[in-house]
Write a protein that holds these residues in place. Structure first.
Motif, PDB file in Angstrom:
ATOM      1  N   TYR A 116      19.143 -24.693  13.809  1.00 33.61           N
ATOM      2  CA  TYR A 116      18.803 -24.155  15.136  1.00 33.61           C
ATOM      3  C   TYR A 116      17.289 -24.178  15.335  1.00 33.61           C
ATOM      4  O   TYR A 116      16.794 -24.573  16.384  1.00 33.61           O
ATOM      5  N   VAL A 117      16.561 -23.737  14.308  1.00 35.76           N
ATOM      6  CA  VAL A 117      15.096 -23.712  14.416  1.00 35.76           C
ATOM      7  C   VAL A 117      14.566 -25.137  14.558  1.00 35.76           C
ATOM      8  O   VAL A 117      13.709 -25.418  15.394  1.00 35.76           O
ATOM      9  N   SER A 128      21.265 -21.005  11.895  1.00 36.68           N
ATOM     10  CA  SER A 128      20.931 -21.837  10.739  1.00 36.68           C
ATOM     11  C   SER A 128      19.521 -22.409  10.855  1.00 36.68           C
ATOM     12  O   SER A 128      18.876 -22.353  11.895  1.00 36.68           O
ATOM     13  N   HIS A 129      19.060 -22.990   9.765  1.00 31.79           N
ATOM     14  CA  HIS A 129      17.796 -23.741   9.798  1.00 31.79           C
ATOM     15  C   HIS A 129      17.814 -24.766  10.915  1.00 31.79           C
ATOM     16  O   HIS A 129      16.815 -25.010  11.579  1.00 31.79           O
TER      17      HIS A 129
END
Lengths: 408, 408
Positions: free
Chosen positions: B399-400, B396-397
């Protein structure tokens, strides 16, 4: 937002004698987009290609291999975006074959003289009717000076067209090399990339060209990774029309080496452009591994670092959390690696020596390099003479956004 | 936002006779966090562990292996967060050793009876002074009922504590099994995970426990992946205090099999909790591969699918872009895979048969399963009898965001 991706102006692109290109709107997936491209090649052209090693090779890849092996002389390429025609079984193969039959009929050549290419969504049937209906328009559109348009037509999630074009003096003559590629995601080519097409008006003997294309792919498209996903459709094609005065029959020809070098440089530039315009990329990273025992070992380490989500997100954030690089070296699969021999540089900054933090390393120095758009990394393993270089990019929110929404 | 991660209430956690735990604030990286944890074990406890195969093994991992091999009987564990003491060379090894010396002095045991563990940032010197200064407070804090606190104390980017606790009837007796783990990112354990500690009051002969911990790690911590990054610090420890009436000397003991099963189930639950609370995870995916020729082959395919960024982002978006799964099967490295034998199910929905889209597959059916928080995937390779299961999560976003900001 591509990273330092040079796009030549249309007037700087040199047509290649013997290559004509046209495109049309087939509506394969979306309307109002030129999603069908046709290349026509002069009689006598040599064509060679390398293709994905993914076991789920797309139907067009399988047909390409068959048609190249038939040895009838390739005279046309047909490329669609919007649908990969992969994971489509027997009906997909029939659709790819029928595409060649229909184009061959229009051009009055044999179906085996056509190479088909597809890129887009996997596991969906190719809308053959719409594709075939647009073929006459694409053929009617063919012209010498359509390279720039073709670079646009083969794009999917690419944000920029990828094109190289140069004129190269060979002996007393000058040849032209022009090529295009597309990439963006599902990029870890294994023998070739998503799609790359390189043409020259030099003449090259067919068997020689076959050897050259494999070797050149290994230096260029087989040295890039975005997300480690080797696509089902990777194809890299070199076309040599023989319309210039240069003709190379063997490696002993004195012009072989400069021609090889010129083609390899063009292919490397096309491959690097794929990384520069990778999905969500904000940085371009070069991972150079040296002092390895074998090239295979150097590549293992380079890919381990280049594909680590943790390394890539740290680069995105310009955060010199560089222990993540050591970690990725450590799990690259070299069972007898003595980490006390490992040195690491980021740009000109020595980060780690003898397997640990370098005594003079200052976080500000790492930070300075991390903030650059182009980041060279050098890893010395201290165990041999082999070296390899891999090109990659960072991992951003935008990558997730693009790939979470790809089909919508 | 962990995915269906069950957290027992503190009153449901059973202390393990012979295990006492304490924690203190050492300020290793951040203030106001109990970042130092000490386990004390009763004399006569058996302890065995498995550790990362990353070649950049952290200093504490190297010291653990030395101290376990010394065979003096392990009496204490010391765990710090905030700093991994990895990529720290000779001075890191000295710091890990000195930590054991200092704790041994306080407890009046030998340094070889202490196992050290670190988790946090790689390539930064361990602040040994601050760690040592907090040891007396952690020891003073030790008590039977501190498991819940310990599960919190070892967290880094984990959002939830991970703890299992159960009482198991064995013959005429009842034993206790309680354990904790931490994970979140840099998770593709190779022999063990980031940190996992499992204790039982059963007695188990030391050599037998050594065999059991390897086998159990392979069923549990070695079957999860978040981002494919095998950490430098992976450690999984099983402690058997022998304070209950149960004592197992060999595999021929009739109670061996039920004890093994109970420990393996607890370890699997701890490992799955790491995936459920992985960085940015919104879905929990089970990748089951069957009809493989060998277990190694099944694992290759399972990890290839479980680690594909494209598969994981599609799951995040609940987008049934399932050709990406076939693509990942295709590049898993099985050179002679005949894709026409491959079948794929998502939950109870048959998506692909004979290597292509299943004739009855409807996108709505795929969509329905994709929207679930728990997604079972089944891949049949059609070439043998072996099967393996790997647990993973989506990408997912978040994680980044977490990994771009990890050190800030």
């Amino acid at each position: 937002m591509a990273v330092n991706l040079y796009i030549p102006s249309e007037s700087d692109i040199h047509p290649v004698a013997g290559v004509q290109i046209g495109a049309a709107e087939a509506g394969i997936r979306k309307a109002n987009h030129r999603d069908l491209t046709v290349f026509r090649l002069a009689e006598g052209s040599s064509v060679a290609g390398v293709f994905t090693l993914n076991r789920f090779r797309a139907a067009p890849v399988q047909v390409c291999e068959t048609h190249l092996a038939a040895g009838q002389g390739i005279r046309a390429l047909v490329i669609n975006t919007g649908n990969a025609n992969a994971g489509t079984g027997e009906s997909g193969l029939q659709a790819a074959t029928q595409t060649c039959v229909e184009l061959a009929n229009i051009l009055d050549i044999k179906p085996q003289q056509v190479l088909p290419f597809s890129t887009g969504v996997i596991l969906e049937p190719l809308p053959l009717d719409r594709l075939v209906a647009a073929l006459p328009q694409a053929v009617a559109d063919t012209a010498d000076n359509n390279w720039f348009m073709a670079a646009h037509s083969i794009m999917t999630t690419d944000t920029q067209p990828k094109i190289v074009s140069r004129r190269v003096a060979l002996g007393n003559n000058t040849i032209t090399i022009t090529g295009i590629s597309k990439g963006a995601g599902m990029i870890r080519p294994n023998m070739a990339t998503m799609l790359g097409f390189l043409a020259t008006d030099a003449g090259i003997a067919p068997e020689l060209l076959t050897d050259m294309v494999r070797s050149i792919a290994n230096l260029s498209f087989n040295r890039i990774t975005v997300d480690g996903d080797t696509s089902t459709n990777d194809s890299f094609i070199v076309m040599a029309t023989g319309q210039s005065a240069v003709r190379i029959e063997s490696v002993s020809d004195p012009l072989y080496a400069p021609l090889y070098k010129a083609l390899a440089e063009a292919a490397t530039e096309l491959a690097q452009k794929i990384v520069r315009d990778a999905e969500g990329a904000t940085k371009f990273m070069t991972v150079h591994v040296e002092q390895a025992k074998t090239p295979e070992e150097a590549l293992k380490v380079a890919y381990s670092v280049a594909q680590s989500p943790l390394v890539k997100t740290a680069f995105y954030a310009s955060d010199p959390n560089l222990g993540r690089i050591l970690c990725a070296i450590g799990y690259a699969g070299i069972a007898d690696l003595d980490v006390s021999g490992v040195n690491l540089w980021l740009g000109d900054v020595m980060v780690a020596s003898q397997g640990g933090r370098h005594p003079n390393y200052q976080e500000e120095d790492g930070q300075r390099v991390m903030q650059q758009a182009e980041i060279p990394m050098r890893i010395a393993l201290g165990r041999g003479e082999a070296s390899e270089t891999v090109y990659t990019c960072d991992f951003s929110h935008e990558y997730v956004t693009i790939n979470a929404d790809y089909r919508s």
